[in-house]
Write a protein that holds these residues in place. Structure first.
Motif, mmCIF file in Angstrom:
data_model
loop_
_atom_site.group_PDB
_atom_site.id
_atom_site.type_symbol
_atom_site.label_atom_id
_atom_site.label_comp_id
_atom_site.label_asym_id
_atom_site.label_seq_id
_atom_site.Cartn_x
_atom_site.Cartn_y
_atom_site.Cartn_z
ATOM 1 N N LEU A 241 -3.383 6.581 7.126
ATOM 2 C CA LEU A 241 -2.509 5.687 7.897
ATOM 3 C C LEU A 241 -3.210 5.208 9.160
ATOM 4 N N GLU A 242 -3.871 6.135 9.842
ATOM 5 C CA GLU A 242 -4.563 5.789 11.080
ATOM 6 C C GLU A 242 -5.689 4.782 10.841
ATOM 7 N N LYS A 243 -6.284 4.820 9.654
ATOM 8 C CA LYS A 243 -7.393 3.912 9.334
ATOM 9 C C LYS A 243 -6.917 2.515 8.938
ATOM 10 N N TYR A 244 -5.647 2.390 8.644
ATOM 11 C CA TYR A 244 -5.146 1.084 8.199
ATOM 12 C C TYR A 244 -5.374 0.051 9.301
ATOM 13 N N PRO A 245 -6.004 -1.095 9.001
ATOM 14 C CA PRO A 245 -6.404 -2.042 10.041
ATOM 15 C C PRO A 245 -5.307 -2.979 10.540
ATOM 16 N N GLY A 246 -4.145 -2.939 9.894
ATOM 17 C CA GLY A 246 -3.142 -3.952 10.214
ATOM 18 C C GLY A 246 -2.149 -3.597 11.294
ATOM 19 N N TRP A 247 -2.338 -2.470 11.980
ATOM 20 C CA TRP A 247 -1.352 -2.046 12.974
ATOM 21 C C TRP A 247 -1.321 -2.959 14.191
ATOM 22 N N LYS B 80 0.819 -1.205 0.000
ATOM 23 C CA LYS B 80 0.000 0.000 0.000
ATOM 24 C C LYS B 80 0.858 1.263 0.000
ATOM 25 N N GLU B 81 0.422 2.244 -0.763
ATOM 26 C CA GLU B 81 1.020 3.581 -0.733
ATOM 27 C C GLU B 81 0.051 4.489 0.021
ATOM 28 N N ILE B 82 0.473 4.951 1.203
ATOM 29 C CA ILE B 82 -0.424 5.741 2.060
ATOM 30 C C ILE B 82 0.288 7.033 2.459
ATOM 31 N N PRO B 83 0.170 8.090 1.671
ATOM 32 C CA PRO B 83 0.862 9.352 1.974
ATOM 33 C C PRO B 83 0.108 10.256 2.942
ATOM 34 N N ASP B 84 -1.124 9.860 3.322
ATOM 35 C CA ASP B 84 -1.966 10.715 4.154
ATOM 36 C C ASP B 84 -2.023 10.176 5.590
ATOM 37 N N SER B 85 -1.828 11.044 6.557
ATOM 38 C CA SER B 85 -1.797 10.641 7.969
ATOM 39 C C SER B 85 -3.112 10.022 8.412
ATOM 40 N N LEU C 232 12.394 6.472 8.502
ATOM 41 C CA LEU C 232 13.349 7.575 8.358
ATOM 42 C C LEU C 232 14.771 7.061 8.533
ATOM 43 N N GLY C 233 15.699 7.667 7.828
ATOM 44 C CA GLY C 233 17.097 7.267 7.899
ATOM 45 C C GLY C 233 17.871 8.000 8.965
ATOM 46 N N SER C 234 19.170 7.828 8.937
ATOM 47 C CA SER C 234 20.043 8.377 9.977
ATOM 48 C C SER C 234 20.277 9.875 9.842
ATOM 49 N N GLY C 235 19.850 10.476 8.732
ATOM 50 C CA GLY C 235 20.088 11.903 8.539
ATOM 51 C C GLY C 235 19.016 12.793 9.132
ATOM 52 N N ILE C 236 18.054 12.233 9.893
ATOM 53 C CA ILE C 236 16.949 13.014 10.433
ATOM 54 C C ILE C 236 17.440 14.098 11.386
ATOM 55 N N LYS C 237 16.924 15.304 11.230
ATOM 56 C CA LYS C 237 17.199 16.422 12.125
ATOM 57 C C LYS C 237 15.873 17.073 12.498
ATOM 58 N N GLY C 238 15.661 17.317 13.770
ATOM 59 C CA GLY C 238 14.450 17.989 14.193
ATOM 60 C C GLY C 238 13.250 17.062 14.219
ATOM 61 N N ALA C 239 12.076 17.671 14.338
ATOM 62 C CA ALA C 239 10.842 16.904 14.482
ATOM 63 C C ALA C 239 10.450 16.248 13.165
ATOM 64 N N PRO C 240 10.032 14.978 13.189
ATOM 65 C CA PRO C 240 9.551 14.334 11.967
ATOM 66 C C PRO C 240 8.305 15.034 11.441
ATOM 67 N N ARG C 241 8.181 15.098 10.129
ATOM 68 C CA ARG C 241 7.016 15.702 9.503
ATOM 69 C C ARG C 241 5.951 14.631 9.263
ATOM 70 N N GLU C 242 4.793 15.085 8.813
ATOM 71 C CA GLU C 242 3.736 14.147 8.431
ATOM 72 C C GLU C 242 3.973 13.652 7.003
ATOM 73 N N PRO C 243 3.623 12.429 6.705
ATOM 74 C CA PRO C 243 2.920 11.474 7.567
ATOM 75 C C PRO C 243 3.853 10.610 8.421
ATOM 76 N N GLU C 244 5.163 10.876 8.343
ATOM 77 C CA GLU C 244 6.125 10.056 9.088
ATOM 78 C C GLU C 244 5.883 10.144 10.598
ATOM 79 N N SER C 245 5.501 11.336 11.072
ATOM 80 C CA SER C 245 5.248 11.506 12.500
ATOM 81 C C SER C 245 4.121 10.588 12.969
ATOM 82 N N THR C 246 3.042 10.533 12.208
ATOM 83 C CA THR C 246 1.921 9.646 12.557
ATOM 84 C C THR C 246 2.347 8.185 12.462
ATOM 85 N N ALA C 247 3.140 7.852 11.464
ATOM 86 C CA ALA C 247 3.619 6.471 11.327
ATOM 87 C C ALA C 247 4.406 6.049 12.565
#
Length: 492
Positions: A115-121, A107-112, A132-147
């Motif tokens: 993502l929340e509706k996905y039943p398989g969590w 599945k391609e789910i770019p919307d936060s 996210l990889g090792s280069g992350i700086k600061g707060a994660p953005r959406e939809p990565e933050s919700t993930a």
């Protein structure tokens, strides 16, 4: 093996590609390792891969493909973006293979909200975090933050790829991170995974080999240049380094070559302090040079007041090109060094040099074999292993960074030792050592000694190789200077 910073690891990846080991192969090896670790946790069950747009996501795609070979695993993959937004060619390639790999759900789910509706969590036995990889700086953005939130609230066993998503490997503040049960990191332990309190985020950390070539770490490559200070868009004059070249008297070409090389390497301001008998000749090389005439026809103690003031207003001093070996000149060098914050010492300034220098300054020495032999007071050994060990020991004992120039250059600060194989036989022509000295000075003005020295020999050698391709054995030192920007622009 000792740990490595995330930035150095990125350099190693680039150096691997430079010598022929592709990122695609490393990704394949990393993903296979993740699959093996997953299978070692459960012999069957549901595994959910949560992938982002970068190479961590690519590692997850490979792992999912490997795991799906077994009917014992129900493999599902979520990409937190449209596949058209995948950032690297290697990750895109491995995503495309999932359509042919028997993945239960892709599945391609770019919307936060989606993502929340996905039943398989809640029903995954293992979630593999490749968001996210090792280069992350600061707060994660959406939809990565919700993930990240959904992974943490899933109740599943979590395996993070290389580093937990949202965790800053460079020790910065962490606003949100995956809390992994296990982190699988590649090649070597990362220094950021050893920080106090890191286990709260990482869980158990396992280091797995992925086939990195030894030379990608030991030999300098273009990846190392990536760690050099880059000129900022809002930079002011002097921010990229003020270099003072002290030389000349016996010769005038050497200090001019060093100065021009420093400018081509990116120094903002280069001042050349030379005896008055050669000042006009040096100035004739370029109107870009600031030339300060010194009294006398050789460097001498009467020049010390002027030179001390110049040293104070520059970031680094390059001492030695063309100065000759007059006793008064060598005495002046000896008296100058303790006033230097940073200095590159080369050519005749190395003659009779007393080490260690009694100061808190940082020094790079760039001798060839004969000069190094004089500094040692003994012959340089013939075997390369002995030579390498001797440079390392010398640098450590004398408190300097040493560059022993040769077919393979050896660079060491006594703790870390690097090698460089760029360059060619055409570079035996006079002046190439002065070019290297100037490059080193420009880099040392705004970087630490080991990075400056290592990258300088690489840049000088590659520029020489480019010049040799064009000029053959008729190449001149000035031809190398002309190609410096070609080398640097390939990286920056």
């Amino acid at each position: 093996m000792s740990s490595i910073t995330s930035s150095k690891m990125r350099s190693v990846d680039v150096n691997c590609a430079y010598i022929g080991l592709s990122q695609l192969q490393l990704m394949e090896n990393a993903g296979a390792a993740i699959a093996r670790e997953t299978m070692s946790r459960i012999s069957s069950g549901k595994v959910l891969f949560v992938s982002g747009r970068g190479n961590n996501g690519g590692d997850a795609f490979v792992a999912a493909r490997h795991l799906a070979l077994s009917d014992a695993y129900d493999v599902r993959v979520i990409l937190t973006a449209h596949s058209s937004r995948i950032r690297t060619e290697e990750a895109r390639h491995n995503f495309s293979l999932l359509a042919y790999s028997g993945i239960r759900e892709l599945k391609e789910i770019p919307d936060s909200k989606e993502l929340e509706k996905y039943p398989g969590w809640k029903d995954a036995d293992i979630i593999v975090d490749g968001v996210l990889g090792s280069g992350i700086k600061g707060a994660p953005r959406e939809p990565e933050s919700t993930a990240i939130d959904l992974i943490n609230s899933s109740g599943s066993y979590v395996i993070s790829i290389d580093s937990p998503s949202g965790y800053d490997l460079d020790g910065g503040d962490i606003s949100k991170s995956v809390f992994a049960d296990m982190t699988v990191t590649f090649h070597r332990m990362k220094t950021g995974l050893e920080l106090p309190g890191s286990d709260r985020y990482t869980g158990y950390v396992k280091v797995v080999p992925i086939g990195v070539c030894r030379d990608a770490e030991e030999y300098v490559g273009p990846g190392d240049l990536m760690n050099l200070l880059r000129r900022k868009q809002d930079a002011h004059k002097g921010d990229s380094g003020r270099v003072l070249v002290i030389g000349g008297g016996a010769y005038y070409g050497a200090p001019a070559l060093a100065a021009m090389a420093a400018l081509r390497t990116g120094a903002d301001i280069v001042t050349v302090a030379v005896p008055e008998n050669v000042a006009d000749a040096v100035a004739s090389f370029s109107s870009n040079l600031i030339v300060v005439p010194l009294s006398g026809d050789r460097l001498n103690p009467a020049n010390l007041p002027v030179l001390k003031n110049l040293i104070e207003s520059h970031d680094v001093a390059v001492i030695g090109p063309g100065i000759g070996r007059d006793a008064a000149t060598l005495e002046t060098v000896e008296q100058l060094l303790p006033f230097c914050k940073k200095a590159v010492v080369d050519a005749d300034a190395l003659y009779g040099l007393s080490l260690p220098v009694k100061s808190e300054g940082k020094f790079i020495l760039t001798p060839h074999a004969a000069e190094f032999s004089r500094l040692l007071g003994e012959e340089v050994p013939r075997t390369f292993a002995e030579k390498k060990g001797l440079v390392t020991r010398f640098a450590g004992e004398k408190g300097v960074t040493a560059v022993l120039k040769g077919k393979i250059d050896v660079i060491s600060d006594g703790v870390t030792t690097r090698l460089n194989r760029t360059g060619n036989a055409g570079m035996t022509v006079g002046g190439t050592g002065d070019v290297l000295t100037g490059i080193t000075g420009a880099l040392f003005a705004v970087n630490d000694a080991m990075d400056a020295a290592s990258c300088a020999v690489f840049i000088n050698g590659v520029a020489g190789d480019l010049a040799f391709d064009e000029k053959g054995f008729g190449l001149l030192a000035t031809d190398i200077i002309d190609r410096i920007t070609d080398v640097i622009s390939e990286v920056f």
